[in-house]
Scaffold this motif. Structure first.
Motif, PDB file in Angstrom:
ATOM      1  N   LYS A 243      19.421  49.873  12.118  1.00 50.30           N
ATOM      2  CA  LYS A 243      18.547  50.380  11.143  1.00 50.30           C
ATOM      3  C   LYS A 243      18.506  49.328   9.930  1.00 50.30           C
ATOM      4  CE  LYS A 243      18.042  54.364  12.796  1.00 50.30           C
ATOM      5  NZ  LYS A 243      16.559  54.963  13.035  1.00 50.30           N
ATOM      6  N   ASN A 244      19.342  48.295   9.936  1.00 47.76           N
ATOM      7  CA  ASN A 244      19.637  47.365   8.865  1.00 47.76           C
ATOM      8  C   ASN A 244      19.345  45.896   9.301  1.00 47.76           C
ATOM      9  OD1 ASN A 244      21.977  47.595  10.392  1.00 47.76           O
ATOM     10  ND2 ASN A 244      23.201  47.153   8.389  1.00 47.76           N
ATOM     11  N   ASN A 245      19.363  45.758  10.612  1.00 51.09           N
ATOM     12  CA  ASN A 245      19.063  44.392  11.307  1.00 51.09           C
ATOM     13  C   ASN A 245      18.339  44.189  12.290  1.00 51.09           C
ATOM     14  OD1 ASN A 245      21.370  42.656   9.529  1.00 51.09           O
ATOM     15  ND2 ASN A 245      22.882  43.996  10.615  1.00 51.09           N
ATOM     16  N   VAL A 246      17.637  43.260  12.255  1.00 51.52           N
ATOM     17  CA  VAL A 246      16.409  43.028  13.585  1.00 51.52           C
ATOM     18  C   VAL A 246      17.155  42.224  14.424  1.00 51.52           C
ATOM     19  CG1 VAL A 246      14.517  41.661  14.249  1.00 51.52           C
ATOM     20  CG2 VAL A 246      14.677  42.805  11.842  1.00 51.52           C
ATOM     21  N   ASN A 247      18.205  41.243  14.395  1.00 50.71           N
ATOM     22  CA  ASN A 247      18.978  40.719  15.227  1.00 50.71           C
ATOM     23  C   ASN A 247      20.379  41.334  15.208  1.00 50.71           C
ATOM     24  OD1 ASN A 247      19.647  39.024  17.239  1.00 50.71           O
ATOM     25  ND2 ASN A 247      19.521  36.873  15.956  1.00 50.71           N
ATOM     26  N   LYS A 248      20.621  42.242  16.182  1.00 52.09           N
ATOM     27  CA  LYS A 248      21.761  42.944  16.098  1.00 52.09           C
ATOM     28  C   LYS A 248      22.851  42.035  16.608  1.00 52.09           C
ATOM     29  CE  LYS A 248      20.272  45.552  19.426  1.00 52.09           C
ATOM     30  NZ  LYS A 248      18.859  45.025  19.678  1.00 52.09           N
ATOM     31  N   PHE A 249      24.227  42.476  16.106  1.00 50.61           N
ATOM     32  CA  PHE A 249      25.576  41.863  16.904  1.00 50.61           C
ATOM     33  C   PHE A 249      25.788  40.350  16.653  1.00 50.61           C
ATOM     34  CE2 PHE A 249      24.134  45.724  19.615  1.00 50.61           C
ATOM     35  CZ  PHE A 249      24.760  46.557  18.827  1.00 50.61           C
ATOM     36  N   GLU A 250      25.349  39.926  15.318  1.00 54.67           N
ATOM     37  CA  GLU A 250      25.466  38.686  15.114  1.00 54.67           C
ATOM     38  C   GLU A 250      26.918  38.501  14.285  1.00 54.67           C
ATOM     39  OE1 GLU A 250      23.566  35.824  16.035  1.00 54.67           O
ATOM     40  OE2 GLU A 250      22.820  37.435  17.474  1.00 54.67           O
ATOM     41  N   LYS A 251      27.311  37.261  14.399  1.00 56.15           N
ATOM     42  CA  LYS A 251      28.608  37.058  13.583  1.00 56.15           C
ATOM     43  C   LYS A 251      28.775  37.610  12.319  1.00 56.15           C
ATOM     44  CE  LYS A 251      31.416  33.013  12.248  1.00 56.15           C
ATOM     45  NZ  LYS A 251      31.360  31.477  12.135  1.00 56.15           N
ATOM     46  N   GLY A 252      29.649  38.388  11.865  1.00 56.86           N
ATOM     47  CA  GLY A 252      29.789  38.857  10.642  1.00 56.86           C
ATOM     48  C   GLY A 252      29.151  39.885  10.214  1.00 56.86           C
ATOM     49  N   ASN A 253      28.037  40.388  11.170  1.00 56.58           N
ATOM     50  CA  ASN A 253      27.337  41.472  10.999  1.00 56.58           C
ATOM     51  C   ASN A 253      27.856  42.932  10.810  1.00 56.58           C
ATOM     52  OD1 ASN A 253      24.933  39.811  10.447  1.00 56.58           O
ATOM     53  ND2 ASN A 253      23.688  40.830  11.952  1.00 56.58           N
ATOM     54  N   ALA A 254      27.190  43.857  10.040  1.00 60.58           N
ATOM     55  CA  ALA A 254      27.627  45.416  10.371  1.00 60.58           C
ATOM     56  C   ALA A 254      26.271  46.011  10.592  1.00 60.58           C
ATOM     57  CB  ALA A 254      28.207  45.809   9.009  1.00 60.58           C
ATOM     58  N   ASP A 255      26.072  46.378  11.783  1.00 56.48           N
ATOM     59  CA  ASP A 255      24.878  47.127  12.268  1.00 56.48           C
ATOM     60  C   ASP A 255      24.995  48.744  12.471  1.00 56.48           C
ATOM     61  OD1 ASP A 255      23.198  44.601  13.309  1.00 56.48           O
ATOM     62  OD2 ASP A 255      25.106  44.487  14.299  1.00 56.48           O
ATOM     63  N   GLU A 256      23.981  49.154  11.705  1.00 58.94           N
ATOM     64  CA  GLU A 256      24.047  50.545  11.646  1.00 58.94           C
ATOM     65  C   GLU A 256      23.121  51.373  12.695  1.00 58.94           C
ATOM     66  OE1 GLU A 256      23.245  52.073   7.774  1.00 58.94           O
ATOM     67  OE2 GLU A 256      25.530  51.163   6.932  1.00 58.94           O
ATOM     68  N   PHE A 257      23.375  52.509  13.380  1.00 55.97           N
ATOM     69  CA  PHE A 257      22.705  53.329  14.373  1.00 55.97           C
ATOM     70  C   PHE A 257      22.741  54.589  14.037  1.00 55.97           C
ATOM     71  CE2 PHE A 257      24.212  49.213  15.920  1.00 55.97           C
ATOM     72  CZ  PHE A 257      23.137  48.725  16.623  1.00 55.97           C
ATOM     73  N   LEU A 258      21.828  55.514  14.437  1.00 51.93           N
ATOM     74  CA  LEU A 258      21.681  56.810  14.506  1.00 51.93           C
ATOM     75  C   LEU A 258      21.978  57.464  15.930  1.00 51.93           C
ATOM     76  CD1 LEU A 258      19.007  57.769  11.564  1.00 51.93           C
ATOM     77  CD2 LEU A 258      21.892  57.855  11.601  1.00 51.93           C
ATOM     78  N   VAL A 259      22.905  58.568  15.801  1.00 53.35           N
ATOM     79  CA  VAL A 259      23.019  58.972  17.133  1.00 53.35           C
ATOM     80  C   VAL A 259      23.128  60.427  17.183  1.00 53.35           C
ATOM     81  CG1 VAL A 259      24.523  59.262  19.216  1.00 53.35           C
ATOM     82  CG2 VAL A 259      24.700  57.046  17.895  1.00 53.35           C
ATOM     83  N   GLU A 260      22.068  61.033  17.788  1.00 52.81           N
ATOM     84  CA  GLU A 260      21.831  62.395  17.724  1.00 52.81           C
ATOM     85  C   GLU A 260      22.690  63.100  18.771  1.00 52.81           C
ATOM     86  OE1 GLU A 260      17.854  64.855  16.707  1.00 52.81           O
ATOM     87  OE2 GLU A 260      18.024  64.755  18.917  1.00 52.81           O
ATOM     88  N   ALA A 261      23.516  64.228  18.433  1.00 51.50           N
ATOM     89  CA  ALA A 261      24.164  64.690  19.522  1.00 51.50           C
ATOM     90  C   ALA A 261      24.505  65.933  18.874  1.00 51.50           C
ATOM     91  CB  ALA A 261      25.431  64.186  19.824  1.00 51.50           C
TER      92      ALA A 261
END
Length: 1755
Positions: free
Chosen positions: A783-801
């Protein structure tokens, strides 16, 4: 019978609705549309009940043996069945009455449930609408739509039926109408719902069924079977004939009527057979058949006569008068015959008219042969081919009728119908089958409504169908057929199978195993579905049709597994099915090998203790009716319940599924998971054309009709909605009053800030909570980064369950793909969408998920505390050794446990790292860390079927879980290959064996390297943990990362023994590598402990603190809750471990910060080298000192007060700094046997404790050398009192003796292990490497022991050899395991170790440690070290031995020494003695000892003979260059049982033990002359008391007279030996060498010998043998007479037997008991001499009586 019409195909939801209606309203007929018939259903039952009661009363008056019914013409006729007794008739009718009453009760309940009972006359659609009007508020719009659809379809179906009936009435003749009218009259009684009974049987299943008749059935009985072949042309047969008997107790196995006569079953011939089989009780009918083999197989059978041989007056006659032939008559080769006691009375068979309806669909007709089997209460018809002459049957839309004659089957239960798949268009669509029971006047309908086509639907060509409209879930039986591995074993014939249930009463019918190849050494696997619970099976029948070119077949075994009962049964065969091989049979009955039966996974059901493992469920999936809603992707489903979850299941069908607007029905199986909570559904494709719009789903449990609904109405598409292809749906319905809410979770994944921490791989996440988990979700849209899981990044995702409840842990990983796939994960944060960030749950990680870093894992599962998460599962996967067994595919595993199961996990990083994984014959070891799943009950293993050589032959899997202390063995031995066996690439396997192993716990060790210049190290770092309950092993800290670099912090997870509270650690390195020096900052050790945790105080309590002060003072605080918490032990260091820094030490001991009692101490070690020739050593010496508070660890003795250490007669002083050990208990000292002069004679070691100022004395006085003493290079020494050392010093000054004086004390405090090592007999099994071992006891271990000196072979560890070694250890406790390995040095280091055997006499146990594996870096799993545990079944326990110190003094005379093997036997009171013990083990020792004027000391362990040694026997075997020996004396010392001290017994001899000296004897018996007692008094002085023995036993002379018999060939040239046994002991075996006759033991001769021995008392038996040497060894012994010259007693032993390998019983060793005992006084008058001789002769003739004659005539 009121029948139920088939369910229409248009929509599957109608099936669901109808099944619910049928459950509520049972027995309702759709064929009876007349309202009067419907209303009078209850009255019909009542009328029928009254009629039956009246008939019972009438028949009670008449004593008839047959059942009579009224036929169509009104005349009385026998009811087509065997005679039925009155009791049986009454029982049947009472049971029928009970069933009718039940039907009445059910009808009443149905009427009360419905709103208006009269409304049943109206049409179904109107009735349903009225019922719905009262419940509109409770029903959803979807349910109303479903019911409307059902009503419309029902109306359409009824209209179709009316039209069909009108057409048939027009076409039919008057006779047909009359028949139909008569059929209408037949249907009077409500039939039993067999579908309901079947379901009740499954629900009420329990494993142990027994009845009163079971014991009778298992008894064997002999029957006489007489067959009469008819007198018609070609009546005789060459085929194999079989008979089966059906009785009240059960059904007998099929018995082969085999005859030695070649004329059996010839025309007009009577053949008589006697067969032994089960007792079936009164015989109801028989089945007779042949296998259609031979030149002329056709057989015309006239009749069969069966007689029970126990009751020969009961003779049953079975008339046949029919052909058993494929070419003659009706083409049947099997007949069911009814019996009669009267040969003129021929019972009539029943007739069944089967109407088979083919569907009116395209391609529904078939050209194949259709077969039908009808099953009833009293048996089955057997397989019948449905054929009509001159008619083309089974065409589209046709009804075909067939007549089947068979004995009365009672109420029909089910049918099995199918075809043989022959012909150009074999596929067939059958609508239904209607069977008219002519004898019982009932009609049964069997709705089929399915395709019989391998390319349509489910691909089946054979089906079970129950009577009635309800068709429950079938039971699946997994059948594995193994073809033998011999030449020509495969077959092209069609294989068939029949499974027989308990006592044979139920069977599966003939099942054709389609799709199998049955090639040599191959296993063919089939899944057979039956509507019958017959597991456990009593037997199976397997055979083939004997057709094809290579029809002969060799079957190895058949394995049948029923998932419902969890039973796997093995039926071994190992025989040919070939008319040209063996006995010529092509069909056999196989019986179970019960020892191989396995009970697999048990159900978690709380209803039944032994309930089925899998339950059937029906699943309906509705695809929405919008454009593009369908999908071609593979759809998966997973279901969650209150007590677990199902596996991931692929929803597959051979027809097109998930099309737009379509409803798809699936049958699934899953274990009992409790009340359903949610459903997860997804598909696998992420491309633009795989999108799917799911409408809804319905799930129903087949057995209990539990129903759950799941609403979706959303896209599963990457281009629609929220771009997800996975949905979770909460369960809805009557059983779920409050469905769980659907939530969105915001997941924040933080990548670390270290170099190379980012990843390009695909990341998967699974969030786990109290109410379930999310499943693996691909984190693809940040939701906040185009290039995911890069050094020092905090990537946000939504999981519906669906709501997870409290979130406990997460599982995260990646697929390892891409250039930079390695990933350093900092942490994961999870919160509900819309909640503040402060409510996030943090999951810290700070670890690499990289195959080349840390532990090499790319997936991790952990909770809020990372350390508390992991349980290590170590998996060893062995690939088979057959050709092409290896695989290039990726292998995955899934573990199922009692507490849950894991996901499918790829095993990608091997612990043993052999390069290419899963190669032929290779074992790959992997470690999986996950949460505790409890006891493992099964394993799923498979591969992804990728790569050039994907096929894989899996041999076995071994899983050990040290945290649980359990090891599991999973045998497989099968292909996982699309082109082999059953084509499966994954398989579930169950543990065959569960073993207990040493239980360990998890530790987390954090090592911080100092941030100083050159602070890192490349050396190997080792750690040892000490606690209050013990210590761990020496553990190497290593991982795939570059460890111990400057300023770094490394975390290691290790498994080690539970040592309790940790108080110190020892850490160091081996000094290898370029930069070995290391600056260690600190070490932290974490472990889980149980502790009381106080509950957290709420904020309100803190505010009201003042108000509650008084109450707190009065009331005590709650103690808290016992919980598992993490305890951290810190060990600060901040020092160098380097040779060139500080004190030069590379090993340090660190105390725990919170352990204040531990202080550092300094020990001075004084090492005294002996003063004998060659005593010094140039080898490196190591020492380990043990105390009450642990040990120092092994330290190398480096810096001495002398430049040249360990020289002859030298004292070397060393200083060791360690944590205070308390009182010293023992020490271990060894050398590495390197350099030229390695042998070392150690006199003693003295250790001075500088803190307590105490000196400890450790005497040794033994060699540490390969070629000296016992060959050991290490010794464990115990401290002794100073008084013993002073005594020893005084003796040394007086006698200048160098012999050991305190060896016995050392021996008593230590354990001597004799280790025998067997090298295997495989090619290149031997090794040239240096082998070592470590013995682990319950208290301690021995440390590394190099196996250098074998007692049996100079060249050790060669192919097939057993090498023997001696190991001494002090106080290690009970032996629990050993470690054995080698250093991989030498030309051929590879070694195949067969087994290790360890004998510990002082413990009284002999342990066997099986291995049977390679220790070779290029074979097996590449390991060169193995840990072995003892096999309990091979453990031998015996009475523990005690140590004796034996000193042998050889006389100082010419040639007094000997090279012979000297042995000794010790005797206590009452004849108790030790076993014979050789004092030297090998030739080297025999050359070293027993020299002239030598004093040799031996410490041996022998049986405990008590406190008094009455005599000893010492001798030698007279071998060697100079065997003659002059023995001066023997001294035997043993420790006192009470107090400190010892007792020494002196046995003087001063005689020769030589054939050429004195009396020529090589064995002497000695008695003690003096006893010396040394005892330590309380004041520390040693008291010595010497006593002379007055009452010693006397030495007696025995004259042995041997009479050789006077028969031909009686004499012998062999060496004869004798042993005399008395009540005070025995002489031991003595050779009878010197006789008065030069040529001994000749025919008729008498030879006299003299033996010298200690008084035996009364001689009661002798043992005589010879060695069978020379040409004439046979010997006939007449008599032996033994005279005690000192007491004048004569003992006569009558023999009169051959000692020969060729005569009598071929024995050359015999034991004789005394027959006559004469006692003559010394003063005998000469005149009485004649009387004495006469009495002697009389006594000799009394051979059968033990006579004691005493002649005492004195002057």
């Amino acid at each position: 019978m009121p029948t139920k019409e088939k369910k229409p195909i248009e929509t599957e939801e109608r099936d669901d609705e109808e099944e619910e209606k049928e459950h509520e309203v049972k027995g309702k007929s759709k064929k009876q549309k007349n309202s009067e018939e419907t209303d009078s259903s209850e009255t019909l039952v009542d009328k029928e009940k009254k009629k039956r009661n009246q008939s019972v009363k009438k028949k009670k008056k008449k004593k008839q043996d047959v059942e009579v019914t009224e036929n169509e013409n009104g005349t009385d006729e026998q009811n087509n069945n065997e005679p039925i007794t009155k009791e049986k008739r009454s029982k049947e009718k009472s049971s029928n009455g009970e069933q009718d009453e039940k039907q009445v009760k059910k009808e009443k309940k149905k009427k009360t449930k419905t709103s208006e009972s009269k409304g049943e006359q109206e049409e179904m659609g109107a009735k349903e609408k009225k019922n719905k009007e009262g419940k509109k508020k409770k029903k959803t719009a979807e349910d109303e739509e479903d019911e409307d659809a059902v009503q419309e379809e029902a109306e359409e179906e009824e209209d179709k039926k009316k039209k069909k009936k009108d057409k048939k009435k027009k076409k039919g003749s008057e006779s047909d109408e009359e028949k139909k009218a008569k059929k209408g009259k037949k249907v009077k009684v409500k039939q039993v719902d067999f579908a309901e009974l079947y379901q009740e049987e499954l629900i009420g299943y329990h494993t142990e069924e027994s009845d009163d008749q079971e014991d009778e059935f298992n008894k064997k009985k002999v029957y006489e079977v007489v067959t009469v072949t008819g007198d018609v042309k070609g009546a005789g047969t060459d085929a194999n004939v079989f008979v089966t008997m059906y009785g009240e107790f059960g059904v007998s196995p099929k018995v082969h009527l085999a005859s030695k006569s070649r004329t059996a079953f010839e025309k007009n011939k009577t053949d008589v057979f006697r067969i032994k089989t089960h007792n079936v009780g009164p015989i109801k009918k028989i089945r007779i058949e042949h296998d259609n083999t031979g030149m002329s197989a056709s057989w015309f059978l006239d009749r069969v006569i069966v007689t029970d041989m126990n009751r020969p007056h009961l003779r049953f006659f079975y008339a046949c008068n029919n052909w058993l032939s494929r070419e003659e008559g009706d083409g049947l080769t099997v007949r069911y015959l009814l019996g009669s006691l009267n040969p003129m009375d021929i019972p009539k068979q029943n007739k069944y008219i089967a109407s088979v309806f083919t569907m009116d669909a395209k391609g529904s007709g078939t050209d194949a042969d259709v077969y039908l089997t009808i099953f009833g209460e009293f048996g089955d018809t057997g397989e019948r081919k449905l054929a009509s002459e001159g008619k083309d049957n089974f065409e589209r839309g046709n009804e075909d009728k067939f007549t089947i004659e068979a004995p009365n089957l009672g109420r029909l239960r089910k049918i099995t119908i199918g075809h043989n798949n022959k012909g150009s268009s074999a596929g067939w669509a059958c609508d239904k089958v209607i069977i008219d029971d002519m004898g019982n006047k009932e009609v049964y309908e069997f709705p089929v409504d399915a395709w019989f086509d391998i390319s349509e639907g489910d691909g089946k060509i054979q089906r079970d169908v129950l009577a009635g409209a309800t068709q429950p879930m079938a039971i699946v039986y997994n059948v594995q057929v193994m073809t033998g591995d011999i030449r020509g074993a495969g077959t092209n014939s069609k294989i068939h199978l029949v499974m027989h249930g308990h006592k044979g009463n139920k069977n599966s019918g003939k099942l054709f195993l389609e799709g199998g190849t049955f090639e040599r050494a191959q296993i063919d696997i089939f899944n057979v579905e039956l509507l019958e619970l017959i597991s456990p099976l009593s037997r199976v029948t397997i055979g083939h049709d004997n057709a094809g070119i290579n029809c002969g077949w060799y079957c190895e075994k058949v394995t049948v597994y029923c998932p419902f009962t969890g039973l796997e049964q093995v039926f071994p065969c190992g025989r040919w099915f070939d008319e040209d091989e063996g006995d010529g049979l092509v069909e056999r009955e196989l019986y179970e090998m019960v020892s191989l039966r396995q009970k697999k996974q048990k159900s978690k059901s709380f209803l039944l203790l032994t309930s089925p493992t899998q339950f059937p469920w029906s699943l309906w999936i509705w695809t929405s009716d919008i454009k593009g809603a369908g999908t071609d992707a593979q759809v998966f489903i997973q279901i969650y319940g209150e007590s677990g979850k199902s596996d991931q299941m692929l929803l597959e069908s051979k027809s097109d599924s998930f099309e737009q607007g379509q409803c798809d029905k699936f049958i699934i199986e899953m274990p009992d998971i409790g009340k359903i909570r949610k459903l997860r559904i997804w598909h696998e494709k992420r491309n633009p054309f795989s999108g799917w719009h799911l409408g809804r789903a319905t799930l129903m449990k087949t057995l209990t009709r539990e129903k759950y609904s799941f609403t979706c109405n959303r896209w599963l598409d990457i281009n629609e909605d929220d771009n997800e292809i996975i949905r979770e749906l909460p369960a809805e319905g009557k059983l779920v009053p409050e469905p769980l809410p659907l939530l969105k979770y915001r997941v924040t994944i933080c990548t670390g800030n270290v170099s190379g921490s980012g990843t390009d791989a695909s990341v998967y996440l699974n969030v786990i909570g109290d109410l379930g988990d999310t499943g693996e979700r691909l984190m693809f849209m940040s939701k906040n980064n185009v290039n995911k899981f890069e050094k020092g990044n905090a990537d946000e995702f939504l999981v519906e369950a669906v709501t997870l409840g409290t979130i406990r842990r997460v599982r995260i990983g990646h697929d390892g793909r891409g250039g930079g796939c390695g990933w350093f994960l900092d942490k994961v944060m999870i919160r509900e969408e819309g909640q503040p960030e402060a409510s996030s749950i943090h999951f810290p990680c700070f670890r690499w998920l990289d195959r080349n870093e840390d532990d090499g894992q790319i997936q991790i599962k952990w909770g809020v505390c990372l350390f508390a998460a992991a349980v290590g599962y170590h998996i060893a996967i062995k690939t088979g050794s057959i050709n092409g067994a290896s695989s290039d595919s990726k292998v995955f595993v899934k573990l199922y446990g009692e507490k849950g199961d894991t996901n499918k996990m790829l095993v990608v990083v091997s612990d043993n790292d052999l390069g290419n994984y899963f190669e032929t014959g290779q074992t790959d070891i992997f470690t999986i860390e996950t949460f505790d799943i409890g006891k493992i009950n099964r394993l799923l293993i498979g591969h992804t079927n990728e790569g050039l050589r994907a096929g894989w032959f899996l041999d076995s899997v071994q899983i050990w879980v040290p945290v649980h202390g359990v090891q599991y063995m999973f045998p497989s031995h099968r292909w996982l290959c699309k082109d082999e066996a059953d084509g499966k690439v994954e398989v579930e396997i169950y543990p065959s064996e569960t073993l207990e192993i040493e239980k360990l716990i998890n530790y987390e060790v954090t090592v911080v390297t100092g941030d100083v210049w050159a602070g890192g190290t490349n050396a190997n770092v080792f750690l040892q943990i000490y606690g209050e309950e013990g210590k761990s092993e020496l553990i190497q800290l290593k991982s795939r990362s570059n460890n111990f670099e400057r300023g770094t912090t490394e975390i290691f997870r290790i498994e080690a023994l539970d040592v309790g509270r940790v108080y110190k650690i020892r850490i160091g390195h081996d000094g290898t590598g370029i930069g070995a020096g290391w600056f260690l900052e600190k070490v932290d050790v974490k472990r889980l402990i149980m502790a009381m945790v106080k509950p957290e105080k709420k904020e309100e309590e803190k505010k009201d603190k003042k108000k509650k002060k008084k109450k707190k003072e009065e009331e005590e605080e709650p103690p808290g809750e016992l919980k598992e918490v993490v305890r951290t032990f810190s060990f600060p260091c901040s020092r160098w471990l380097a040779r060139d820094e500080e004190d030069g030490e590379i090993l340090v001991e660190l105390p725990a910060e919170d352990f204040e009692d531990l202080e550092e101490n300094t020990y001075e070690v004084h090492v005294f080298t002996g003063n004998m020739m060659g005593a010094g050593t140039d080898a490196s010496v190591y020492i380990n000192v043990y105390g009450e508070m642990g040990d120092t660890g092994e330290r190398k003795l480096r810096k001495s007060n002398h430049l040249n250490k360990f020289e002859r007669g030298q004292e070397d002083v060393f200083t060791i700094t360690a944590m205070d050990l308390g009182l010293l208990k023992k020490m271990r000292i060894r050398h590495d046997n390197k350099l030229a002069n390695a042998a070392w004679y150690l006199d003693r070691v003295e250790i001075f404790d500088t803190k307590d100022e105490t000196m400890y004395f450790f005497p040794c006085q033994r060699w540490l050398a390969v070629d000296e003493d016992d060959g050991q290079l290490g010794r464990e020494l115990v401290p002794v009192d100073e008084a013993f050392m002073k005594r020893e010093a005084e003796e040394d000054e007086e006698e200048e003796s160098s012999s050991a004086q305190l060896g016995l004390e050392q021996k008593a405090m230590s354990i001597t292990f004799t280790m025998r090592v067997k090298t295997g007999e495989k090619k290149y099994a031997g090794t040239d490497a240096n082998v070592y071992t470590i013995l682990y006891g319950t208290k301690d271990d021995t440390g590394i022991i190099n196996l250098k000196s074998s007692k049996t072979h100079k060249n050790k560890f060669e192919l097939g050899m057993v090498d023997e070694f001696t190991i001494e250890a002090v106080d290690i406790g009970k032996l629990k395991r050993i470690r054995i390995g080698h250093d991989n040095a030498g030309g051929s280091p590879g070694w195949f170790l067969d087994w290790v055997e360890i004998d510990a006499p002082s413990l009284g146990q002999l342990l066997r440690f099986p291995c049977g594996r390679w220790l070779d870096k290029g074979k097996d799993d590449g390991a060169i070290v193995r840990d072995l545990c003892p096999n309990e079944l091979q453990t031998v326990l015996y009475t523990p031995f005690v140590p004796y110190e034996i000193k042998i003094f050889t006389t100082d005379i010419f040639a007094g020494g000997t090279d012979a093997d000297v042995f000794i036997v010790l005797y206590g009171q009452n004849g108790v003695c030790t076993s014979q013990k050789s004092l030297c083990i090998n030739k080297r020792e025999r050359r070293m000892y027993f020299e002239r004027a030598a004093e040799d000391m031996f410490i041996v362990e022998l049986e405990d003979i008590g406190d008094i040694i009455e005599k000893i026997r010492i001798g030698h075997d007279n071998r060697g260059v100079n065997p003659g020996w002059h023995l001066d004396r023997v001294e035997i010392r043993r420790l006192l049982r009470k107090g400190k001290g010892s007792e020494t017994a002196i046995f003087p001899c001063e005689r020769w033990l030589a054939h050429s000296e004195e009396d020529g004897e090589t064995i002497r018996e000695l008695v003690p002359s003096d006893i010396i007692v040394e005892k330590l008094s309380r004041d520390g002085t040693l008291k010595v008391i010497e006593t002379e023995v007055d009452d010693a036993l006397e030495i007696h002379t025995y004259t042995v007279t041997v009479n050789t018999g006077d028969v031909y060939g009686a004499g012998t040239d062999a060496n004869v030996f004798i042993t005399l046994y008395g009540d005070m002991g025995d002489t031991g075996e003595r050779k009878l060498s010197k006789s008065e006759n030069s040529n001994k033991f000749e025919r008729g001769s008498v030879d006299t010998f003299t033996l010298e021995a200690v008084d035996l008392g009364q001689v009661f038996k002798i043992r005589v043998r010879h060695d069978n040497s020379l040409l004439s060894a046979d010997w006939y012994l007449e008599q032996v007479e033994v005279v005690d010259q000192d007491t004048e007693e004569v003992f006569v032993f009558l023999c009169e037997r051959w000692l020969s390998r060729k005569r009598e019983d071929r024995r050359i060793d015999r034991v004789f008991y005394v027959k006559v005992c004469l006692h003559v006084c010394k003063r005998v008058h000469p005149c009485t001499q004649a009387l004495t001789l006469q009495l002697h002769a009389i006594a000799q003739r009394a051979s059968s009586v033990h006579v004691r004659v005493c002649v005492c005539v004195c002057v």
